[in-house]
Design a protein around this motif. Structure first.
Motif, PDB file in Angstrom:
ATOM      1  N   CYS A   1       0.841  -1.210   0.000  1.00 51.58           N
ATOM      2  CA  CYS A   1       0.000   0.000   0.000  1.00 51.58           C
ATOM      3  C   CYS A   1       0.875   1.259   0.000  1.00 51.58           C
ATOM      4  O   CYS A   1       0.582   2.243  -0.680  1.00 51.58           O
ATOM      5  CB  CYS A   1      -0.891   0.052   1.228  1.00 51.58           C
TER       6      CYS A   1
ATOM      7  N   CYS B   1       2.298   3.348  -3.008  1.00 57.91           N
ATOM      8  CA  CYS B   1       1.503   4.413  -3.630  1.00 57.91           C
ATOM      9  C   CYS B   1       0.980   5.427  -2.618  1.00 57.91           C
ATOM     10  O   CYS B   1       0.519   6.491  -2.988  1.00 57.91           O
ATOM     11  CB  CYS B   1       0.320   3.821  -4.384  1.00 57.91           C
ATOM     12  N   HIS B   2       0.975   5.065  -1.334  1.00 59.31           N
ATOM     13  CA  HIS B   2       0.369   5.948  -0.335  1.00 59.31           C
ATOM     14  C   HIS B   2       1.368   6.310   0.766  1.00 59.31           C
ATOM     15  O   HIS B   2       1.103   6.075   1.947  1.00 59.31           O
ATOM     16  CB  HIS B   2      -0.872   5.292   0.273  1.00 59.31           C
TER      17      HIS B   2
ATOM     18  N   ALA C   1     -10.914  -3.436  -7.303  1.00 58.36           N
ATOM     19  CA  ALA C   1     -10.638  -1.999  -7.184  1.00 58.36           C
ATOM     20  C   ALA C   1      -9.132  -1.780  -7.272  1.00 58.36           C
ATOM     21  O   ALA C   1      -8.666  -0.796  -7.862  1.00 58.36           O
ATOM     22  CB  ALA C   1     -11.176  -1.462  -5.865  1.00 58.36           C
ATOM     23  N   GLY C   2      -8.359  -2.710  -6.702  1.00 57.86           N
ATOM     24  CA  GLY C   2      -6.899  -2.602  -6.720  1.00 57.86           C
ATOM     25  C   GLY C   2      -6.352  -2.623  -8.143  1.00 57.86           C
ATOM     26  O   GLY C   2      -5.480  -1.825  -8.495  1.00 57.86           O
TER      27      GLY C   2
ATOM     28  N   ARG D   1      -7.890  -1.726 -10.807  1.00 57.48           N
ATOM     29  CA  ARG D   1      -8.260  -0.443 -11.426  1.00 57.48           C
ATOM     30  C   ARG D   1      -7.284   0.640 -10.974  1.00 57.48           C
ATOM     31  O   ARG D   1      -6.842   1.473 -11.774  1.00 57.48           O
ATOM     32  CB  ARG D   1      -9.690  -0.094 -11.023  1.00 57.48           C
ATOM     33  N   LYS D   2      -6.914   0.618  -9.701  1.00 58.14           N
ATOM     34  CA  LYS D   2      -6.005   1.632  -9.170  1.00 58.14           C
ATOM     35  C   LYS D   2      -4.619   1.521  -9.773  1.00 58.14           C
ATOM     36  O   LYS D   2      -3.985   2.536 -10.094  1.00 58.14           O
ATOM     37  CB  LYS D   2      -5.942   1.528  -7.638  1.00 58.14           C
TER      38      LYS D   2
ATOM     39  N   LEU E   1      -4.951   2.988 -13.202  1.00 53.39           N
ATOM     40  CA  LEU E   1      -5.020   4.463 -13.158  1.00 53.39           C
ATOM     41  C   LEU E   1      -3.644   5.067 -12.885  1.00 53.39           C
ATOM     42  O   LEU E   1      -3.287   6.106 -13.451  1.00 53.39           O
ATOM     43  CB  LEU E   1      -5.992   4.918 -12.062  1.00 53.39           C
ATOM     44  N   THR E   2      -2.873   4.387 -12.016  1.00 51.10           N
ATOM     45  CA  THR E   2      -1.543   4.906 -11.664  1.00 51.10           C
ATOM     46  C   THR E   2      -0.580   4.750 -12.833  1.00 51.10           C
ATOM     47  O   THR E   2       0.127   5.694 -13.202  1.00 51.10           O
ATOM     48  CB  THR E   2      -0.992   4.173 -10.419  1.00 51.10           C
TER      49      THR E   2
ATOM     50  N   VAL F   1      -4.146   9.074 -12.440  1.00 49.96           N
ATOM     51  CA  VAL F   1      -4.163   9.547 -11.054  1.00 49.96           C
ATOM     52  C   VAL F   1      -2.761   9.363 -10.489  1.00 49.96           C
ATOM     53  O   VAL F   1      -2.138   8.335 -10.696  1.00 49.96           O
ATOM     54  CB  VAL F   1      -5.160   8.731 -10.191  1.00 49.96           C
TER      55      VAL F   1
ATOM     56  N   PRO G   1      -1.312   8.951  -7.036  1.00 53.89           N
ATOM     57  CA  PRO G   1      -1.790   8.802  -5.657  1.00 53.89           C
ATOM     58  C   PRO G   1      -0.966   9.584  -4.635  1.00 53.89           C
ATOM     59  O   PRO G   1      -1.433   9.823  -3.521  1.00 53.89           O
ATOM     60  CB  PRO G   1      -1.697   7.288  -5.400  1.00 53.89           C
TER      61      PRO G   1
ATOM     62  N   LEU H   1      -7.565  12.131  -3.215  1.00 54.99           N
ATOM     63  CA  LEU H   1      -8.177  10.834  -3.471  1.00 54.99           C
ATOM     64  C   LEU H   1      -9.599  10.825  -2.902  1.00 54.99           C
ATOM     65  O   LEU H   1      -9.894  11.529  -1.940  1.00 54.99           O
ATOM     66  CB  LEU H   1      -7.350   9.738  -2.804  1.00 54.99           C
TER      67      LEU H   1
END
Ligand code: HEC
Ligand code: HEC
Ligand code: HEC
Ligand code: HEC
Length: 156
Positions: free
Chosen positions: A36, A39-40, A71-72, A74-75, A78-79, A84, A86, A91
């Motif tokens: 995690c 990206c965060h 969802a992961g 998709r993220k 997107l990244t 996006v 992150p 967000l």
């Protein structure tokens, strides 16, 4: 002929086992705090200074393994496609799901039995504000959130 078809079956079973193991391994790897944080990073710091530095990201942010993984993906998409960032973009947040995870840990049958007043007071509190986050700065310290600069991303 018979021997041939049993070899085919053995191969099929072995391939399936390898695919299953790989999927399981990947699901486990992508559920760790370290993953995690790639990206965060910002959320990692605000989490370190929050009330729950020893509770993993997923414990608060899970929506169930199937949803998490779809969802992961998709993220990651997107990244990687730079839609996006992150680390810089604002967000979205889904308070209801996070709230459900707070309740799952803090309002267990055991706790309700041991601390009936805590539960009774909180039933009243929750009439005033719909989620735990209305009153508790849990998870990430908001002091750090306030320091975050908005719109600092350079889009080229
Ligand atoms: C490849 C980069 C990447 C990784 C790794 C990643 N995220 Fe995200 N995350 C994102 C992006 C991009 C968004 C914004 C999605 C959007 O705009 O819809 C996001 C949004 C979020 C949000 C806010 C929106 C929501 O869905 O609730 C949370 C919470 C979140 N991530 C938690 C996590 C957790 C927990 C992990 C580890 C299991 C993780 N992230 C791993 C890129 C990533
Ligand atoms: C004790 C619960 C808790 C833990 C543990 C936790 N968070 Fe959160 N997180 C929250 C809450 C509450 C919010 C704000 C409401 C929301 O968006 O769901 C939030 C918001 C977020 C967001 C949305 C964007 C933002 O800045 O508001 C991301 C991304 C995120 N957390 C990632 C993480 C990561 C990565 C970890 C682990 C390093 C983590 N969280 C650990 C409770 C937690
Ligand atoms: C995986 C279980 C888990 C989840 C999910 C979780 N917590 Fe906690 N929470 C704990 C534990 C364990 C402690 C530390 C207990 C203690 O020391 O009394 C704690 C401490 C707290 C405290 C401070 C209590 C004190 O004594 O100072 C508050 C407030 C709190 N949590 C609210 C929340 C909120 C709001 C959420 C959702 C965003 C949440 N928690 C999610 C397990 C969890
Ligand atoms: C309207 C505000 C409000 C809301 C909403 C709220 N709380 Fe609280 N919470 C308080 C107050 C005030 C206290 C301290 C007095 C008490 O225990 O009633 C407290 C105490 C706590 C404690 C114990 C902390 C300690 O110091 O002993 C935990 C854990 C906690 N809340 C978790 C939650 C969770 C989980 C939710 C969501 C289901 C939630 N709270 C929603 C106001 C709120």
């Amino acid at each position: 002929m018979k021997q041939k078809s049993s070899i085919v079956w053995i191969v099929v079973v072995v391939v399936l086992a390898v695919v299953l193991l790989a999927t399981w391994g990947l699901a486990a790897k992508t559920s760790t705090d370290n993953f995690c944080v790639t990206c965060h990073a910002y959320e990692k710091v605000s989490w370190d200074h929050g009330q729950h530095p020893d509770i993993g990201c997923i414990a608060c942010h899970s929506k169930g393994i199937i949803k998490d993984k779809t969802a992961g993906m998709r993220k990651v998409y997107l990244t990687l496609t730079d839609q996006v960032d992150p680390h810089r973009d604002n967000l979205p947040s889904y308070l209801e799901k996070t709230h459900e995870n707070c309740v799952a840990c803090h309002m267990t049958e055991e706790i309700v039995e041991m601390l009936p007043h805590f539960k009774a007071r909180h039933d009243e509190y929750l009439k005033a504000t719909p989620t735990c986050m209305g009153c508790h700065d849990a998870g990430h310290t908001l002091k750090l959130k306030d320091l975050r600069k908005e719109g600092s991303r350079l889009r080229i």
